[in-house]
Design a protein around this motif. Structure first.
Motif, mmCIF file in Angstrom:
data_model
loop_
_atom_site.group_PDB
_atom_site.id
_atom_site.type_symbol
_atom_site.label_atom_id
_atom_site.label_comp_id
_atom_site.label_asym_id
_atom_site.label_seq_id
_atom_site.Cartn_x
_atom_site.Cartn_y
_atom_site.Cartn_z
ATOM 1 N N ALA A 162 57.237 42.400 43.540
ATOM 2 C CA ALA A 162 57.135 42.567 42.091
ATOM 3 C C ALA A 162 58.522 42.713 41.463
ATOM 4 N N ALA A 163 59.408 43.431 42.154
ATOM 5 C CA ALA A 163 60.767 43.602 41.654
ATOM 6 C C ALA A 163 61.495 42.255 41.579
ATOM 7 N N THR A 164 61.224 41.404 42.555
ATOM 8 C CA THR A 164 61.830 40.073 42.555
ATOM 9 C C THR A 164 61.346 39.263 41.359
ATOM 10 N N HIS A 165 60.057 39.341 41.074
ATOM 11 C CA HIS A 165 59.505 38.642 39.907
ATOM 12 C C HIS A 165 60.126 39.168 38.613
ATOM 13 N N LEU A 166 60.271 40.478 38.523
ATOM 14 C CA LEU A 166 60.872 41.073 37.323
ATOM 15 C C LEU A 166 62.322 40.630 37.165
ATOM 16 N N HIS A 167 63.032 40.535 38.288
ATOM 17 C CA HIS A 167 64.427 40.094 38.256
ATOM 18 C C HIS A 167 64.527 38.659 37.749
ATOM 19 N N ILE A 168 63.614 37.826 38.217
ATOM 20 C CA ILE A 168 63.590 36.438 37.763
ATOM 21 C C ILE A 168 63.279 36.369 36.272
ATOM 22 N N GLU A 169 62.298 37.159 35.836
ATOM 23 C CA GLU A 169 61.931 37.171 34.422
ATOM 24 C C GLU A 169 63.094 37.637 33.557
ATOM 25 N N ALA A 170 63.786 38.695 34.000
ATOM 26 C CA ALA A 170 64.929 39.198 33.241
ATOM 27 C C ALA A 170 66.026 38.136 33.157
ATOM 28 N N SER A 171 66.263 37.446 34.275
ATOM 29 C CA SER A 171 67.279 36.389 34.300
ATOM 30 C C SER A 171 66.928 35.266 33.333
ATOM 31 N N GLN A 172 65.650 34.894 33.297
ATOM 32 C CA GLN A 172 65.212 33.831 32.392
ATOM 33 C C GLN A 172 65.397 34.236 30.935
ATOM 34 N N ARG A 173 65.064 35.480 30.625
ATOM 35 C CA ARG A 173 65.224 35.941 29.240
ATOM 36 C C ARG A 173 66.689 35.953 28.819
ATOM 37 N N LEU A 174 67.566 36.139 29.796
ATOM 38 C CA LEU A 174 69.001 36.151 29.506
ATOM 39 C C LEU A 174 69.608 34.754 29.586
ATOM 40 N N LEU A 205 64.426 24.594 36.810
ATOM 41 C CA LEU A 205 65.067 23.286 36.974
ATOM 42 C C LEU A 205 65.041 22.498 35.671
ATOM 43 N N ASP A 206 63.911 22.550 34.990
ATOM 44 C CA ASP A 206 63.787 21.839 33.718
ATOM 45 C C ASP A 206 64.754 22.399 32.679
ATOM 46 N N LYS A 207 64.866 23.728 32.611
ATOM 47 C CA LYS A 207 65.768 24.370 31.641
ATOM 48 C C LYS A 207 67.217 23.959 31.879
ATOM 49 N N CYS A 208 67.545 23.636 33.126
ATOM 50 C CA CYS A 208 68.906 23.242 33.474
ATOM 51 C C CYS A 208 69.114 21.731 33.338
ATOM 52 N N GLY A 209 68.130 21.035 32.786
ATOM 53 C CA GLY A 209 68.249 19.595 32.606
ATOM 54 C C GLY A 209 68.030 18.798 33.880
ATOM 55 N N ARG A 210 67.371 19.392 34.852
ATOM 56 C CA ARG A 210 67.147 18.720 36.145
ATOM 57 C C ARG A 210 65.675 18.327 36.250
ATOM 58 N N ARG A 211 65.248 17.462 35.314
ATOM 59 C CA ARG A 211 63.834 17.111 35.206
ATOM 60 C C ARG A 211 63.315 16.416 36.460
ATOM 61 N N ALA A 212 64.106 15.528 37.038
ATOM 62 C CA ALA A 212 63.662 14.806 38.228
ATOM 63 C C ALA A 212 63.407 15.785 39.381
ATOM 64 N N GLU A 213 64.279 16.777 39.518
ATOM 65 C CA GLU A 213 64.088 17.770 40.576
ATOM 66 C C GLU A 213 62.877 18.654 40.284
ATOM 67 N N ALA A 214 62.648 18.897 38.995
ATOM 68 C CA ALA A 214 61.477 19.693 38.616
ATOM 69 C C ALA A 214 60.197 18.954 38.997
ATOM 70 N N LEU A 215 60.164 17.650 38.743
ATOM 71 C CA LEU A 215 58.998 16.849 39.106
ATOM 72 C C LEU A 215 58.833 16.771 40.620
ATOM 73 N N GLN A 216 59.956 16.693 41.332
ATOM 74 C CA GLN A 216 59.890 16.677 42.789
ATOM 75 C C GLN A 216 59.352 18.011 43.312
ATOM 76 N N ALA A 217 59.742 19.109 42.674
ATOM 77 C CA ALA A 217 59.244 20.426 43.074
ATOM 78 C C ALA A 217 57.734 20.498 42.874
ATOM 79 N N TYR A 218 57.232 19.880 41.814
ATOM 80 C CA TYR A 218 55.780 19.852 41.590
ATOM 81 C C TYR A 218 55.092 19.027 42.675
ATOM 82 N N ARG A 219 55.674 17.883 43.011
ATOM 83 C CA ARG A 219 55.070 17.035 44.047
ATOM 84 C C ARG A 219 55.054 17.765 45.395
#
Length: 255
Positions: A162-174, A205-219
Motif C-alpha cells: 500500500a505504501a508503494t501505491h501511495l508513493h506512486i500516486e504522490a509522484s504522479q500528482r507531483l 509511459l503515456d504521460k512521458c510521451g511514450r505512447r508506443a511503449e504504453a500500448l506495448q505494456a497493454y499488450r
C-alpha cells in the motif's frame, strides 16, 4: 531500546550496543509479542504459533521456559525487567510504539495517506520515503514463523505494498512520471497479475510521451492474463487502450 523487525531481527539497546536474535522459538515468541505490542497474547495462541497442530504434552511447561529465557534477554537492558509482563490470560510486551520499526512504519503510511487525501503530496512523499527507509529486508528474515505470526507478516507486507501505491500516486500528482517508470516496471514484473500496477505503468509511459511503449505494456498485460487466467484486461484498461489508439488515429488523420 529499539526493536527492528523489518529485516533481520535486531534489538538496539543503546547507540553503540545492539544484537541480532538467532533463529529460535524464543525469538519467534518475542517476535509475535512485539507485533502485538500492548495486547495480551493468550497461552493457547502462543502454543499454536510455536507448535501448530503438533503441540507436545509438555507445551505449557516448555512455553514457560521460553518466557523465562525471553525475560533473560531483556534483563540486561535498561528497564528491560518491565518489558515482558504476565497477565491472567497470557503474556504481553509493553514498549512505546516508536520503539518498534513496524509500528513506526504503519504510522508513517497512515499519515501519508491522510496527507494525500488533503492534497499535500510533497509532505506525503517525505513520510513515505522515511517509511521505506526502515526496511532492511523481508520481515523477520531467517526467523521461525508459525501460522499466527505469518498472518501478521502478511498484513505488514500488504501495508508495504500500500505504501508503494501511495508513493506512486504522490509522484504522479507531483508530475514525476518519468521517475516512477523503472519502479513500475519492476513491480509489474514481480506482480504480473496486478492490473492496477499495469494501468499505472501504461499511464506513466503515456504521460512521458511514450505512447508506443504504453500500448506495448497493454499488450503484455493482455498476453499474461490470457495465458494465466484466460481472461481479458478489466474494462477500465480496455478503455485506456482505446483512448491511446484513438489519440494516435486523430494525430495520423491531421498529418
Amino acid at each position: 531500546m529499539k526493536f527492528k523487525l523489518l529485516g533481520q531481527f535486531e534489538i538496539v539497546v543503546t547507540e553503540d550496543r545492539s544484537f541480532f536474535l538467532s533463529r529460535s522459538k524464543v525469538s519467534q515468541l518475542i517476535g509475535l509479542l512485539l507485533v502485538q505490542n500492548g495486547e495480551t497474547v493468550s497461552v493457547d495462541t502462543l502454543i499454536e504459533e510455536l507448535w501448530g497442530e503438533n503441540a507436545p504434552r509438555s507445551a505449557l511447561t516448555t512455553l514457560q521456559t521460553y518466557i523465562y529465557h525471553a525475560r533473560k534477554i531483556f534483563a540486561g537492558m535498561p528497564g528491560g525487567e518491565h518489558v515482558l509482563v504476565t497477565r491472567p490470560a497470557g503474556y504481553v510486551i509493553q514498549v512505546p510504539d516508536d520503539a518498534i520499526d513496524v509500528a513506526v512504519f504503519e504510522r508513517l503510511v497512515q499519515r501519508a495517506r491522510r496527507l494525500l487525501d488533503g492534497d499535500r503530496p510533497e509532505e506525503a512523499m517525505g513520510c513515505l520515503d522515511e517509511a521505506r527507509a526502515l526496511w532492511r529486508g523481508p520481515v523477520l528474515v531467517g526467523m521461525m514463523i508459525g501460522s499466527v505470526l505469518e498472518a501478521h507478516l502478511t498484513y505488514i507486507n500488504e501495508l508495504r505494498f500500500a505504501a508503494t501505491h501511495l508513493h506512486i500516486e504522490a509522484s504522479q500528482r507531483l508530475g514525476r512520471h518519468q521517475e516512477i517508470i523503472p519502479q513500475l516496471r519492476l513491480l509489474v514484473a514481480e506482480n504480473p497479475l496486478n492490473e492496477s500496477l499495469h494501468a499505472q505503468l501504461i499511464k506513466a509511459l503515456d504521460k512521458c510521451g511514450r505512447r508506443a511503449e504504453a500500448l506495448q505494456a497493454y499488450r503484455n498485460l493482455w498476453r499474461i492474463l490470457d495465458a494465466e487466467l484466460g481472461v481479458e484486461p478489466a474494462p477500465e484498461l480496455q478503455l485506456l487502450q482505446h483512448e491511446l489508439l484513438s489519440r494516435g488515429s486523430v494525430v495520423h488523420g491531421r498529418s
